[in-house]
Design a protein around this motif. Structure first.
Motif, PDB file in Angstrom:
ATOM      1  N   TRP A  87      71.702  43.584  79.900  1.00 42.43           N
ATOM      2  CA  TRP A  87      72.538  42.428  79.588  1.00 42.43           C
ATOM      3  C   TRP A  87      72.630  41.483  80.778  1.00 42.43           C
ATOM      4  CZ3 TRP A  87      73.471  41.344  74.785  1.00 42.43           C
ATOM      5  CH2 TRP A  87      73.609  42.366  73.838  1.00 42.43           C
TER       6      TRP A  87
ATOM      7  N   SER B 227      72.281  35.997  78.781  1.00 38.06           N
ATOM      8  CA  SER B 227      72.528  37.430  78.738  1.00 38.06           C
ATOM      9  C   SER B 227      71.834  38.052  77.519  1.00 38.06           C
ATOM     10  CB  SER B 227      74.034  37.653  78.694  1.00 38.06           C
ATOM     11  OG  SER B 227      74.322  39.003  78.751  1.00 38.06           O
ATOM     12  N   ILE B 228      71.908  37.368  76.378  1.00 39.40           N
ATOM     13  CA  ILE B 228      71.253  37.888  75.161  1.00 39.40           C
ATOM     14  C   ILE B 228      69.742  37.944  75.370  1.00 39.40           C
ATOM     15  CG2 ILE B 228      70.744  37.345  72.750  1.00 39.40           C
ATOM     16  CD1 ILE B 228      73.560  36.139  72.577  1.00 39.40           C
TER      17      ILE B 228
ATOM     18  N   ARG C 280      68.796  40.786  77.666  1.00 40.53           N
ATOM     19  CA  ARG C 280      68.889  42.063  76.959  1.00 40.53           C
ATOM     20  C   ARG C 280      67.663  42.272  76.068  1.00 40.53           C
ATOM     21  NH1 ARG C 280      70.448  47.199  76.480  1.00 40.53           N
ATOM     22  NH2 ARG C 280      70.553  47.793  74.298  1.00 40.53           N
TER      23      ARG C 280
END
Lengths: 224, 250
Positions: free
Chosen positions: B106, B96-97, B100
């Motif tokens: 995200w 997710s990081i 992003r």
């Protein structure tokens, strides 16, 4: 083994015909869900990917109801002990349960698909019906195998109403993918199938794996 | 029996992790278009691969349990799956990081690896509730093993399905983990993968050793209690019973 399975299946179907528990509940659930989707989307007619997704997700959720009731008679009345005492192959019990679930699902779809066409579907239902039926039948075989296995797994746990659905829903994601992807072009204006064979093959692979896996593993759930 | 391998394993893990971190930060080149954030790749992808292999190994150990009826295999399968669940959570967070940082969202649905992991994680999240809502220990082990085998088969099938769906709706623009990696990046990746695998094996051994020790402690304690009971009962038999005053009426 087939004769035993047929005898258990006959018992289950007779029970269902007299008590009318699973199939009416599943049918009522799907029609109510269609009404909810009508208001949820605030749309009178659905088509394309939204229509395909609505139909498939509703059917998969309705399966949860059927799976929850699949072993109810055995559990509540202690029928399973009697079946285990009888000198029969345990695989027969699995085959009978999966076949019962398969028949429930077909009966459900006989109600749910026309109801969907009547209530929500924008494009014509009759044209793509053969393709849709093929998809549903293959998906039902996979669902029946997974459902019969998950039902037996969850039946012996303390929180079976929670464990069953939580276990079943991630397991049917591949069927939702294949079903929705294959049905989307059928529900889009000209209604011509696209990549049907590929998605049918994926569903067939799913059904094959889960039928074989369930037959191999079911015996271990019914020991003691 | 697990304790003996623990010290060398821990040392090897520490060394491999140190080498991996050194390579990641000082040896591997900066990615041309993603920059520094691409370094998360050396954590994210090895974690994903090890978690996946952990789930598959859990399935194989569960099959060994059903085949041999030895409960040790069930315990091994349980610890492998338990660790893989934790790693999966790490995969989801690091993925997710990364998403992003490189795509601005995200969560991206057209990254099949990440989506598959979410589904597999959701399935295995039910493993422990299922296991611990069965009281009988033998049945618990058998049911958990059936789950682990079905889960391992499902994991493979699910990856195929998600990849097919992603390939059809969103053609992949570029592949990050493709074979066209420069050699220094690939070496760093391999060392990171080795370090992550060693970490998994060490933690697995550690948890098994602790469970094993706890079980043995429980057995010893039970025996001591039993012996204490016997000796008390023996004393009572030899000594004359003390004469107690009758209890006062209430």
């Amino acid at each position: 083994m087939v004769a035993t399975a047929l005898a258990i299946l006959r018992k289950d179907l007779r029970l269902e015909l007299r008590a009318r528990e699973a199939v009416p509940a599943m049918s009522l659930f799907t029609v109510t869900a269609f009404v909810l989707f009508h208001f949820g989307f605030d749309r009178d007619r659905l088509d394309g990917d939204v229509a395909a997704g609505t139909l498939w997700v509703t059917l998969l959720l309705a399966t949860v109801l059927g799976v929850n009731r699949l072993y109810a008679a055995e559990r509540e009345q202690g029928g399973l002990e009697a079946m285990l005492l009888a000198p029969i192959d345990r695989t027969a019990i699995f085959l009978a349960k999966a076949a019962a679930l398969l028949l429930y699902l077909v009966a459900l779809e006989l109600v749910a698909v026309p109801a969907f066409g009547l209530l929500l579907l924008g494009p014509d239902l009759i044209g793509p019906l053969p393709e849709l039926c093929a998809l549903l039948i293959v998906a039902d075989v996979g669902l029946a195998a997974t459902g019969a296995l998950v039902g037996a797994l969850a039946a012996e746990t303390r929180a079976r109403e929670l464990i069953g659905p939580l276990l079943l829903l991630p397991l049917v994601v591949p069927l939702a993918i294949a079903g929705a992807q294959a049905t989307e072009p059928l529900f889009t204006a000209p209604g011509v199938a696209e990549d049907l064979g590929r998605w049918l093959a994926l569903m067939g692979l799913y059904a094959t794996i889960f039928v074989l896996l369930s037959i191999a593993l079911f015996d271990f759930l019914l020991e003691d | 029996m697990y304790g003996r391998a623990l010290a060398p394993l821990a040392l090897a893990t520490a060394a491999a992790s140190a080498v991996a971190f050194g390579l990641i930060f000082f040896y591997a080149p900066l990615d041309a278009d993603q920059g520094f954030i691409q370094k998360i790749f050396y954590l994210h992808v090895p974690m994903a691969m090890v978690a996946l292999l952990g789930f598959l190994a859990g399935g194989v150990m569960a099959a060994m349990h059903l085949r041999t009826r030895d409960r040790v295999w069930d315990m091994r399968s349980y610890v492998a799956i338990h660790l893989s669940i934790i790693l999966s959570l790490g995969v989801l967070v690091t993925g997710s990081i990364w998403a992003r940082a490189s795509w601005g969202h995200w969560w991206v649905w057209d990254e099949p690896m990440l989506v598959s992991f979410l589904i597999v994680f959701l399935l295995y999240a039910v493993y422990q509730p299922l296991r611990f809502s069965i009281d009988d220990p033998g049945r618990q082990a058998r049911y958990a093993s059936v789950f682990a085998i079905a889960g391992a088969a499902f994991t493979v099938l699910n990856f195929i399905a998600v990849r097919m769906a992603a390939a059809y709706t969103h053609p992949r623009v570029f592949s990050q983990t493709g074979g066209n990696m420069p050699a220094d990046m690939f070496i760093t990746f391999l060392v990171s993968l080795g370090a992550m695998a060693l970490l998994f094996v060490t933690l697995w051994t550690l948890e098994l050793a602790s469970k094993n020790a706890a079980e043995r402690l429980r057995r010893v304690r039970r025996r001591l209690e039993r012996e204490a009971e016997y000796s008390e009962a023996g004393e009572r038999l030899t000594r004359p019973a003390p004469i107690r005053p009758a209890p006062a009426p209430r």
